[in-house]
Design an enzyme around this catalytic site. Structure first.
Site, short mmCIF file in Angstrom:
data_model
loop_
_atom_site.label_atom_id
_atom_site.label_comp_id
_atom_site.label_asym_id
_atom_site.label_seq_id
_atom_site.Cartn_x
_atom_site.Cartn_y
_atom_site.Cartn_z
N GLN A 70 0.81 -1.22 0.00
CA GLN A 70 0.00 0.00 0.00
C GLN A 70 0.84 1.27 0.00
OE1 GLN A 70 -2.67 -0.46 3.36
NE2 GLN A 70 -3.65 -2.24 2.46
N HIS A 96 -1.26 0.34 5.58
CA HIS A 96 -1.91 1.30 6.48
C HIS A 96 -1.04 2.54 6.72
CE1 HIS A 96 -4.71 -1.98 8.36
NE2 HIS A 96 -4.60 -2.07 7.04
N GLU A 100 -15.62 3.18 8.23
CA GLU A 100 -16.28 4.31 8.89
C GLU A 100 -16.10 5.61 8.14
OE1 GLU A 100 -14.42 4.58 12.71
OE2 GLU A 100 -15.35 2.74 13.47
N TYR A 154 -11.30 8.08 18.44
CA TYR A 154 -12.24 7.39 17.56
C TYR A 154 -12.24 5.87 17.73
CZ TYR A 154 -13.35 11.90 15.91
OH TYR A 154 -13.79 13.20 15.90
N TYR A 165 -9.48 -10.22 10.24
CA TYR A 165 -9.58 -11.05 9.04
C TYR A 165 -9.56 -12.55 9.39
CZ TYR A 165 -8.66 -6.73 6.57
OH TYR A 165 -8.74 -5.44 6.09
#
Lengths: 396, 162
Positions: A80, A141, A235, A245, A256
């Site tokens: 990523q 991430h 979200e 949060y 997962y």
């Protein structure tokens, strides 16, 4: 609110939906991009688009490629990671200053980095590193979304690196946060944790997992953030200073592996999302619509959806979610980012179409000049436009 | 006689596999909850018990081979026959007979370690979050070793166990 009022709202919503779908024109203004990630519309209408593989392109207002920007700092491209977002300084018209986010480092030691640079003669100059997260040793991430607040400070999202998810709750770590910095990288003195020895002063909010969408509504100052959950628990949050949060203590998602992330879906003192999705849809960028082109969309949220492959409109009544609508679902494309142009058109970045390499696109969604019949849905409109996109440019 | 032995092996394998899986799942959950408590979560015994019960079902062996429980059973099914061969070889020489009691536990631990290493190489993150860090890895390998030990005990003749 009376039942009659609710019925009126419902009928209005149906009417708006029909109008929007019928009147939407979808043009592919750029295609052939390699996993595009970030899009910035400059004050003069030109656009900048990043490719996660490391390239930054300058496009004209119609999507034609003007230049590949030189001297872009190298990114750590893996999984990523790569070149992520781009935003222009609020005074870009006079200072030509850009901000880029990127994964930096190596597999064993990488950060989400923010650099500031000046765009001059299709090259970046005065490239300066202004922010790095706490290092991690995973290639996922990163966060990396950038957005300026009305006061001129810059918000940066950071991911928690998956294996380091508890860092999202640690105030001594910059993983899993929204951070707020000045345009030179210094720390605003009114950040919530300034002066605490046990906390990173750049933190604005915390408890985030993989935030890949960020939008600041310049009219209201409200900050919206879209983040990936694991299996479930994607979200959209309204970001407030110093708020927690929840991740990974409070989540609507499962791991997962099938195990619980946490015993708690909610937890005292931790914010609930504005909206969440279980099962996951895979949200990318988020934008709030303000514009004259689609008055029926005024105040609605748009989410680019990667996993479930559509552009999602969240019909909002103030801060209440009324309903949700899937757009462009037939394209079978991973939607990465969405921006609203000054003309009220929507600009949508597609990471890839049908999983094909170098199939990234930028779409422009405008109101059709000659509205078709009611059955003429956005589906048909898009196919027609995509086949013969006016002013389309192809990257080879 | 041969059939009876096969039934005995199958019974021992299933019991050892289930025990190993339950222990691995318990340690998996415990590791995750411990990490959450480290960052401020207040977790009651009821919360922990509920999570453990959820995880036992969530990680359980199924027709999906990538489930952690499935992988544990597959890993042990490969490791135990290898351990049996090594045990046979070890018992043939006096000098190596001493290692015989350790072979099945070692095989169980190695099976879990292999699962964790291969899954990390595949996904480049910990696919099984309860096994994060050296302590999480060791705890899972301990569960595999316990499964191996139990298999060994169950495979012994009943008079030997007595």
């Amino acid at each position: 609110m009376s039942l009659k009022r609710w019925v009126e709202i419902a009928m209005l919503a149906v009417a708006l939906e029909s109008t929007a779908a019928t009147n939407m024109q979808v043009d592919v203004i750029t295609q052939g991009l390699d996993t595009p990630w970030g899009l910035e519309i400059l004050p003069d209408g030109r656009m900048l688009v990043t490719e996660r593989s490391g390239a930054l392109y300058l496009l004209d207002a119609n999507g034609t490629r003007l230049a590949k920007i030189a001297n872009v700092p190298p990114a750590f491209v893996k999984l990523q990671g790569g070149l992520l977002d781009v935003v222009a300084h609020p005074q870009f018209a006079t200072n030509a200053t850009l901000y880029l986010s990127l994964a930096h480092g190596s597999q064993k030691h990488n950060t989400t980095r923010v650099v500031r640079a000046v765009l001059r003669d299709n090259a970046l100059t005065d490239v300066t590193v202004i922010f790095d997260t706490t290092p991690k040793s995973s290639s996922v991430h990163y966060g990396g979304r950038l957005a300026f607040m009305p006061d001129g400070t810059l918000l940066v999202t950071t991911g928690e690196g998956a294996d380091f998810r508890e860092h999202a709750q640690r105030l001594d770590s910059l993983l899993g946060k929204v951070v707020r910095i000045n345009d030179d990288g210094s720390i605003p003195q009114n950040n919530p944790f300034v002066g605490r020895t046990d906390a990173e002063p750049a933190i604005w909010s915390y408890g985030h997992r993989s935030p890949q969408g960020l939008f600041v509504d310049s009219m209201s100052g409200v900050v919206y953030l879209a983040e990936h959950g694991p299996r479930g628990g994607d979200e959209v949050n309204v970001i407030e200073k110093q708020a927690n949060y929840g991740w990974p203590i409070a989540t609507h998602g499962l791991d997962y592996s099938g195990a619980r992330i946490s015993p708690f879906e909610t937890y005292p003192g931790m914010r609930e999302p504005l909206v969440y999705w279980t099962p996951s849809i895979g949200p990318g960028g988020v934008a709030l619509y303000r514009g004259e082109m689609f008055p029926e969309w005024e105040g609605d949220l748009f989410v680019a959806v990667l996993g479930h492959r559509h552009l999602r409109r969240i019909d909002m009544d103030g801060d209440k979610v009324l309903r949700q609508e899937r757009l462009l679902e037939h394209m079978d494309a991973r939607f990465r980012q969405v921006e609203v142009g000054a003309d009220g058109a929507l600009y949508v970045v597609i990471e890839s179409v049908k999983g094909e390499p170098r199939s990234g696109q930028v779409l422009r969604l405008t109101r059709r000049t000659h509205p078709g019949p009611a059955e003429d849905s956005s589906h048909q409109s898009t196919q027609m436009s995509a086949a013969q996109p006016p002013g389309a440019a192809t990257f080879q | 006689m041969q059939a009876a032995r096969l039934v005995r092996i199958a019974f021992a394998f299933v019991i050892a596999g289930c025990a190993g899986y339950l222990l691995a799942s318990f340690l998996f959950t415990a590791a995750n909850l411990w990490r959450l408590s480290e960052v401020g979560a207040q977790i009651s015994f009821a919360d922990a018990a509920r999570t453990f019960w959820f995880d036992v079902r969530g990680l359980a062996p199924s027709l999906v081979w990538t489930q952690y429980g499935s992988l544990i059973f597959i890993g042990l099914a490969i490791a135990f026959p290898i351990a049996a061969l090594l045990r046979y070889a070890a018992l043939r020489a006096t000098s190596t007979a001493k290692i015989e009691p350790f072979l099945y536990p070692l095989a169980g631990a190695t099976a879990i370690a292999t699962i964790l290493v291969l899954s990390f190489q595949t996904y480049e993150v910990y696919a099984f979050a309860g096994a994060r860090g050296w302590l999480g890895n060791l705890a899972q390998c301990f569960a595999g070793a316990c499964a191996g030990y139990l298999f060994q005990v169950l495979m012994q003749p009943s008079e030997a166990r007595a």
